[in-house]
Write a protein that holds these residues in place. Structure first.
Motif, short mmCIF file in Angstrom:
data_model
loop_
_atom_site.label_atom_id
_atom_site.label_comp_id
_atom_site.label_asym_id
_atom_site.label_seq_id
_atom_site.Cartn_x
_atom_site.Cartn_y
_atom_site.Cartn_z
N ARG A 196 0.85 -1.19 0.00
CA ARG A 196 0.00 0.00 0.00
C ARG A 196 0.88 1.24 0.00
NH1 ARG A 196 -5.54 -1.11 1.99
NH2 ARG A 196 -5.73 1.12 2.42
N GLU A 242 -10.72 3.63 6.36
CA GLU A 242 -11.45 2.67 5.54
C GLU A 242 -12.20 1.68 6.42
OE1 GLU A 242 -8.88 0.73 2.77
OE2 GLU A 242 -7.96 2.60 2.09
N LYS A 290 -2.35 5.32 1.44
CA LYS A 290 -3.29 4.23 1.71
C LYS A 290 -3.02 3.58 3.06
CE LYS A 290 -4.66 3.18 -3.02
NZ LYS A 290 -4.68 2.17 -4.11
#
Length: 265
Positions: free
Chosen positions: A91, A102, A95
């Protein structure tokens, strides 16, 4: 109300019947920066993990923001930074920072905005598209801090995050961490083996005894803020380092050379 309140805490591991912590009473108020220090094996990291509800107490109670530790964990009241940055190499930096957002189901626009805020906070603007393996160890740790703060926890738990870094990088990150602490107004509980680091960073230093870990004493650190590189040269800094060192010696830490060696830093 204390952010962290620990009463009568004992932790015994059934495997080997090892008592890691015994009779811990500790209150940590909002906005404090509290360091835990003691000889290897004294239960510093175990205490942090009990606060985080990663391991349950055998006896006693632990509350965070007035809630039992399991409820505080479910409510995402704290972020945690480990000894290793624990980033996912596949990632990107952005991210990695976005991962807890998330998991919490935050929408894409808000995630993007928050990641940008966090990368700016840890001075990694422009590195969002990089991968962890492209960064230095110090930069990776800053990403880990950004990730831990991404969902705005009131409490940040840090388990020797700078222990593997070289001295110059470590001292620079100490200053950066204090600036992050000031700007976020969070409460920090920080585990370290370094006396000088504990004194430089903290509002209070909690000194622990050899296993089973008990609180041998608490040193109030009255050094002015903001702290800078010159803080380490002030007479009061050396007085406080000596006070912590003497407490460690009093509980037998002179048997652990790694602790006392760092006291001379």
């Amino acid at each position: 109300m204390s952010v962290v309140e620990i009463s009568g805490l004992t932790k015994t591991f059934t495997k080997g019947n090892v008592t890691a912590l015994q009779g811990i009473d500790l209150q940590i108020e909002a906005g404090e920066f509290v360091s835990l220090i003691g000889p290897s094996g004294c239960g510093k990291s175990t205490l942090l993990r009990v606060i985080a509800d990663l391991t349950p107490p055998t006896e006693g109670t632990v509350s965070v923001n007035g809630k039992p530790a399991p409820k505080a964990r479910a409510d995402h009241d704290y972020g945690m930074v480990f000894q290793d940055s624990v980033l996912f190499d596949w990632r990107t930096v952005a991210k990695n920072v976005a991962l807890p957002l998330e998991m919490l189901g935050r929408d894409r626009a808000r995630r993007k905005e928050r990641v940008e805020e966090m990368l700016k906070l840890v001075e990694l603007q422009g590195f969002g598209d990089h991968h962890p393996w492209q960064l230095s160890g110090g930069m990776q740790m800053r990403v880990a801090i950004a990730r831990a703060l991404a969902f705005e926890p009131s409490l940040l738990l840090m388990d020797e995050p700078f222990g593997a870094l070289d001295e110059m990088t470590r001292e620079r990150l100490n200053i950066e961490l204090l600036e992050i602490w000031r700007r976020t107004q969070s409460t920090v509980v920080f585990v370290t083996h370094s006396i000088s680091e504990a004194v430089f960073l903290s509002t209070r230093v909690v000194v622990m005894s050899p296993r089973p870990g008990r609180i041998a004493g608490i040193v109030d650190v009255d050094l002015p803020q903001p702290r800078t590189t010159s803080t380490r040269e002030e007479p009061r800094f050396f007085e406080l380092v000596t006070e912590v060192r003497e407490l460690l010696r009093g509980v037998g830490a002179d048997q652990h050379g790694s602790v006392l060696a760092e006291a001379a830093e």
